[in-house]
Design a protein around this motif. Structure first.
Motif, PDB file in Angstrom:
ATOM      1  N   GLY A 152       0.807  -1.399  -0.021  1.00 53.58           N
ATOM      2  CA  GLY A 152       0.056  -0.106  -0.216  1.00 53.58           C
ATOM      3  C   GLY A 152       0.922   1.218   0.016  1.00 53.58           C
ATOM      4  O   GLY A 152       1.868   1.440  -0.349  1.00 53.58           O
ATOM      5  N   ASP A 153       0.211   2.223   0.554  1.00 53.92           N
ATOM      6  CA  ASP A 153       0.981   3.723   0.633  1.00 53.92           C
ATOM      7  C   ASP A 153       0.859   4.197   1.906  1.00 53.92           C
ATOM      8  O   ASP A 153      -0.355   4.690   2.484  1.00 53.92           O
ATOM      9  CB  ASP A 153       0.180   4.529  -0.669  1.00 53.92           C
ATOM     10  CG  ASP A 153       0.806   6.028  -0.699  1.00 53.92           C
ATOM     11  OD1 ASP A 153       1.749   6.402   0.433  1.00 53.92           O
ATOM     12  OD2 ASP A 153       0.165   6.756  -1.366  1.00 53.92           O
ATOM     13  N   MET A 200      -6.486   3.805   6.807  1.00 52.98           N
ATOM     14  CA  MET A 200      -5.047   3.478   6.996  1.00 52.98           C
ATOM     15  C   MET A 200      -4.853   2.043   6.048  1.00 52.98           C
ATOM     16  O   MET A 200      -3.933   1.526   5.589  1.00 52.98           O
ATOM     17  CB  MET A 200      -5.145   2.962   8.456  1.00 52.98           C
ATOM     18  CG  MET A 200      -4.785   3.894   9.360  1.00 52.98           C
ATOM     19  SD  MET A 200      -4.357   3.221  11.059  1.00 52.98           S
ATOM     20  CE  MET A 200      -2.657   3.031  10.754  1.00 52.98           C
ATOM     21  N   TYR A 201      -6.082   1.483   5.697  1.00 52.69           N
ATOM     22  CA  TYR A 201      -6.024   0.426   4.593  1.00 52.69           C
ATOM     23  C   TYR A 201      -7.098   0.864   3.563  1.00 52.69           C
ATOM     24  O   TYR A 201      -8.176   0.239   3.357  1.00 52.69           O
ATOM     25  CB  TYR A 201      -6.576  -0.737   5.404  1.00 52.69           C
ATOM     26  CG  TYR A 201      -5.688  -1.157   6.526  1.00 52.69           C
ATOM     27  CD1 TYR A 201      -4.674  -2.145   6.117  1.00 52.69           C
ATOM     28  CD2 TYR A 201      -5.973  -0.951   7.765  1.00 52.69           C
ATOM     29  CE1 TYR A 201      -3.769  -2.536   7.188  1.00 52.69           C
ATOM     30  CE2 TYR A 201      -5.097  -1.196   8.850  1.00 52.69           C
ATOM     31  CZ  TYR A 201      -3.926  -1.944   8.561  1.00 52.69           C
ATOM     32  OH  TYR A 201      -3.183  -2.402   9.513  1.00 52.69           O
ATOM     33  N   PHE A 206      -5.952  -2.384  -0.286  1.00 51.94           N
ATOM     34  CA  PHE A 206      -6.356  -3.550   0.667  1.00 51.94           C
ATOM     35  C   PHE A 206      -7.789  -4.260   0.216  1.00 51.94           C
ATOM     36  O   PHE A 206      -8.473  -3.306   0.172  1.00 51.94           O
ATOM     37  CB  PHE A 206      -6.040  -3.128   2.096  1.00 51.94           C
ATOM     38  CG  PHE A 206      -4.773  -2.723   2.338  1.00 51.94           C
ATOM     39  CD1 PHE A 206      -3.992  -3.612   2.680  1.00 51.94           C
ATOM     40  CD2 PHE A 206      -4.199  -1.611   2.276  1.00 51.94           C
ATOM     41  CE1 PHE A 206      -2.614  -3.448   3.252  1.00 51.94           C
ATOM     42  CE2 PHE A 206      -3.152  -1.175   2.751  1.00 51.94           C
ATOM     43  CZ  PHE A 206      -2.217  -2.006   2.980  1.00 51.94           C
ATOM     44  N   LYS A 207      -7.990  -5.260   0.446  1.00 54.25           N
ATOM     45  CA  LYS A 207      -9.412  -5.823   0.546  1.00 54.25           C
ATOM     46  C   LYS A 207      -9.450  -6.201   2.341  1.00 54.25           C
ATOM     47  O   LYS A 207      -8.892  -7.188   2.704  1.00 54.25           O
ATOM     48  CB  LYS A 207      -9.375  -7.179  -0.243  1.00 54.25           C
ATOM     49  CG  LYS A 207     -10.869  -7.530  -0.165  1.00 54.25           C
ATOM     50  CD  LYS A 207     -11.002  -8.727  -1.259  1.00 54.25           C
ATOM     51  CE  LYS A 207     -12.437  -9.284  -1.320  1.00 54.25           C
ATOM     52  NZ  LYS A 207     -12.486 -10.700  -2.356  1.00 54.25           N
ATOM     53  N   VAL A 208     -10.412  -5.443   2.507  1.00 55.15           N
ATOM     54  CA  VAL A 208     -10.656  -5.582   4.267  1.00 55.15           C
ATOM     55  C   VAL A 208     -11.930  -6.401   4.586  1.00 55.15           C
ATOM     56  O   VAL A 208     -12.778  -6.069   3.832  1.00 55.15           O
ATOM     57  CB  VAL A 208     -10.983  -4.035   4.957  1.00 55.15           C
ATOM     58  CG1 VAL A 208     -11.099  -4.326   6.431  1.00 55.15           C
ATOM     59  CG2 VAL A 208      -9.458  -3.503   4.686  1.00 55.15           C
ATOM     60  N   ARG A 211     -11.557  -7.813  10.717  1.00 62.03           N
ATOM     61  CA  ARG A 211     -10.161  -7.221  11.219  1.00 62.03           C
ATOM     62  C   ARG A 211      -9.063  -7.548  10.592  1.00 62.03           C
ATOM     63  O   ARG A 211      -7.915  -7.675  11.083  1.00 62.03           O
ATOM     64  CB  ARG A 211     -10.213  -7.314  12.608  1.00 62.03           C
ATOM     65  CG  ARG A 211     -11.331  -7.011  13.692  1.00 62.03           C
ATOM     66  CD  ARG A 211     -11.190  -5.072  13.717  1.00 62.03           C
ATOM     67  NE  ARG A 211      -9.783  -4.778  14.260  1.00 62.03           N
ATOM     68  CZ  ARG A 211      -9.700  -3.487  14.460  1.00 62.03           C
ATOM     69  NH1 ARG A 211     -10.721  -2.660  14.184  1.00 62.03           N
ATOM     70  NH2 ARG A 211      -8.707  -3.203  15.026  1.00 62.03           N
ATOM     71  N   LYS A 212      -9.329  -8.102   9.216  1.00 63.67           N
ATOM     72  CA  LYS A 212      -8.020  -8.321   8.524  1.00 63.67           C
ATOM     73  C   LYS A 212      -8.139  -7.979   7.137  1.00 63.67           C
ATOM     74  O   LYS A 212      -8.886  -7.399   6.589  1.00 63.67           O
ATOM     75  CB  LYS A 212      -8.179 -10.093   8.209  1.00 63.67           C
ATOM     76  CG  LYS A 212      -8.091 -11.144   9.164  1.00 63.67           C
ATOM     77  CD  LYS A 212      -7.920 -12.295   8.988  1.00 63.67           C
ATOM     78  CE  LYS A 212      -7.956 -13.436  10.219  1.00 63.67           C
ATOM     79  NZ  LYS A 212      -8.050 -14.611   9.919  1.00 63.67           N
ATOM     80  N   ALA A 213      -6.785  -7.335   6.904  1.00 61.99           N
ATOM     81  CA  ALA A 213      -6.596  -6.952   5.548  1.00 61.99           C
ATOM     82  C   ALA A 213      -5.620  -7.659   4.608  1.00 61.99           C
ATOM     83  O   ALA A 213      -4.558  -8.012   4.908  1.00 61.99           O
ATOM     84  CB  ALA A 213      -5.838  -5.254   5.757  1.00 61.99           C
ATOM     85  N   LYS A 214      -6.229  -7.795   3.319  1.00 57.16           N
ATOM     86  CA  LYS A 214      -5.335  -8.241   2.272  1.00 57.16           C
ATOM     87  C   LYS A 214      -4.916  -7.548   1.245  1.00 57.16           C
ATOM     88  O   LYS A 214      -5.483  -6.950   0.667  1.00 57.16           O
ATOM     89  CB  LYS A 214      -6.440  -9.502   1.627  1.00 57.16           C
ATOM     90  CG  LYS A 214      -5.717 -10.533   0.440  1.00 57.16           C
ATOM     91  CD  LYS A 214      -6.627 -11.383   0.014  1.00 57.16           C
ATOM     92  CE  LYS A 214      -5.732 -12.203  -1.185  1.00 57.16           C
ATOM     93  NZ  LYS A 214      -6.669 -13.158  -1.870  1.00 57.16           N
ATOM     94  N   CYS A 215      -3.420  -7.738   1.225  1.00 58.91           N
ATOM     95  CA  CYS A 215      -2.718  -6.839   0.293  1.00 58.91           C
ATOM     96  C   CYS A 215      -3.061  -7.067  -1.300  1.00 58.91           C
ATOM     97  O   CYS A 215      -3.287  -8.296  -1.590  1.00 58.91           O
ATOM     98  CB  CYS A 215      -1.302  -7.002   0.347  1.00 58.91           C
ATOM     99  SG  CYS A 215      -0.122  -5.949  -0.471  1.00 58.91           S
ATOM    100  N   GLN A 216      -3.631  -6.074  -2.067  1.00 60.16           N
ATOM    101  CA  GLN A 216      -3.854  -6.307  -3.329  1.00 60.16           C
ATOM    102  C   GLN A 216      -2.731  -6.274  -4.505  1.00 60.16           C
ATOM    103  O   GLN A 216      -2.891  -5.954  -5.607  1.00 60.16           O
ATOM    104  CB  GLN A 216      -4.781  -5.015  -3.654  1.00 60.16           C
ATOM    105  CG  GLN A 216      -6.207  -5.140  -3.056  1.00 60.16           C
ATOM    106  CD  GLN A 216      -7.014  -6.388  -3.085  1.00 60.16           C
ATOM    107  OE1 GLN A 216      -6.688  -7.397  -2.732  1.00 60.16           O
ATOM    108  NE2 GLN A 216      -7.897  -6.380  -4.276  1.00 60.16           N
ATOM    109  N   GLY A 217      -1.433  -6.563  -3.787  1.00 56.63           N
ATOM    110  CA  GLY A 217      -0.285  -6.521  -4.493  1.00 56.63           C
ATOM    111  C   GLY A 217       0.338  -5.166  -5.275  1.00 56.63           C
ATOM    112  O   GLY A 217       1.264  -5.020  -6.071  1.00 56.63           O
TER     113      GLY A 217
END
Length: 251
Positions: A152-153, A200-201, A206-208, A211-217
Motif C-alpha cells: 500500500g501507500d 489506513m487500509y 487492501f481488501k478488508v 479485522r483482516k486486510a489482504k494486500c492487493q499487490g
C-alpha cells in the motif's frame, strides 16, 4: 490550557532538586558549539529485543563551584526504550555490524514503537550512541524475489482531508508499483479504531474483511521508501542539506 501549563511548570519544578534554581544562576554561559552531524544508518532489521528504561535515572548533577564544567540538570519528557535489532538488509550508510543497539524515544510510550518483526529503521549514529529518528520507521515484509517492501501507500491521506492543517508532505511521490508479497493477509492491529480502518487500509491497496486486510499487490520497496523519506521527512532533511548553502540563503 493555562491551567495545564501551570501544572506542568509546577510539577517539573518539584521534580528538580532544591539547588537547581541556584545552579542555573551560577553556571556560566557557554558559547554555542555546532554539534557534528550524525551518520545515518538505514536498514531492514529483525527485532531481537525492546525494553523500557527511564531516561531520567541518571540526571547530570549541577556543580555549585561556578566552574566552566558546570552543567545544569534537565528532564526528558519522553519514554525511553533500548532496542536491539539484527541487520537483515543494509539500505544506506556504513551498516557493517550484524546487530545494532540503539534507543527509541517516544512521547506516548509503546504505542509508537514498531509492531512488526521486521522493520525499516532510520538510525542516527554518533561515535558513542545510536538513536532512532523519532517516529520514523516502516514495518516491512518480504517479497517473492527476496526483497523487502511495504504494502500500500503509508503516506496516503484521503483527498478530502488534505488541508493547511494536514498538508500532504509527500505529494511528490510516485504511486506504489506492483509487488508480490509472500504474506498477503494481515490482522489489523487492535489500536486501529474502526473509523480509521478505511484511511489506513484504503480499498485501492487492501481488501478488508472484518479485522483482516489482504494486500492487493501494490507497494513500495525499502529503497523507494528511503528516497521518499529523504525528501519528505523532517527527521532526515537536515542531514541532506548543505549547512553552508543554508546559511548563504538565509543572508
Amino acid at each position: 490550557m493555562n491551567n495545564i501549563l501551570f501544572f506542568v511548570t509546577i510539577s517539573a519544578t518539584l521534580l528538580l532538586p532544591q539547588s537547581s534554581a541556584n545552579a542555573y544562576a551560577e553556571c556560566p554561559k557557554h558559547e554555542e558549539v555546532e554539534k557534528p552531524r550524525p551518520e545515518l544508518f538505514v536498514f531492514v532489521g529483525k527485532k531481537v529485543s525492546i525494553e523500557y528504561f527511564n531516561p531520567n535515572e541518571s540526571l547530570e548533577q549541577p556543580k555549585q563551584d561556578g566552574s566552566e564544567e558546570c552543567q545544569v540538570e534537565y528532564i526528558v519528557l519522553d519514554a525511553g526504550f533500548k532496542a536491539k535489532y539484527k541487520v537483515i538488509k543494509p539500505v544506506f550508510g556504513n551498516v557493517s555490524s550484524k546487530y545494532i543497539n540503539f534507543k527509541f524515544y517516544t512521547h506516548w510510550g509503546e504505542v509508537q514503537l514498531p509492531k512488526g518483526k521486521n522493520t525499516l529503521l532510520f538510525i542516527h549514529h554518533w561515535p558513542n550512541k545510536n538513536v532512532s529518528a523519532k517516529y520514523l520507521y516502516h514495518d516491512v515484509q518480504k517479497t517473492y524475489d527476496g526483497n523487502w517492501g511495504i504494502c500500500g501507500d503509508p503516506y496516503f491521506i484521503p483527498p478530502e482531508k488534505i488541508n493547511s492543517k494536514r498538508p500532504d508532505h509527500y505529494a511528490f511521490r510516485k504511486p506504489p508499483s506492483k509487488l508480490k508479497f509472500i504474506k498477503k493477509t494481515h490482522k489489523i492491529p487492535k489500536w486501529v479504531e474502526n473509523e480509521y480502518i478505511n484511511e489506513m487500509y484504503p480499498t485501492q491497496y487492501f481488501k478488508v474483511k472484518g479485522r483482516k486486510a489482504k494486500c492487493q499487490g501494490y507497494g513500495y520497496l525499502v529503497e523507494e521508501l528511503f528516497e521518499i523519506e529523504k525528501k519528505g521527512a523532517w527527521q532526515l532533511a537536515w542531514l541532506f542539506t548543505d549547512p553552508n548553502e543554508a546559511n548563504s540563503n538565509a543572508q
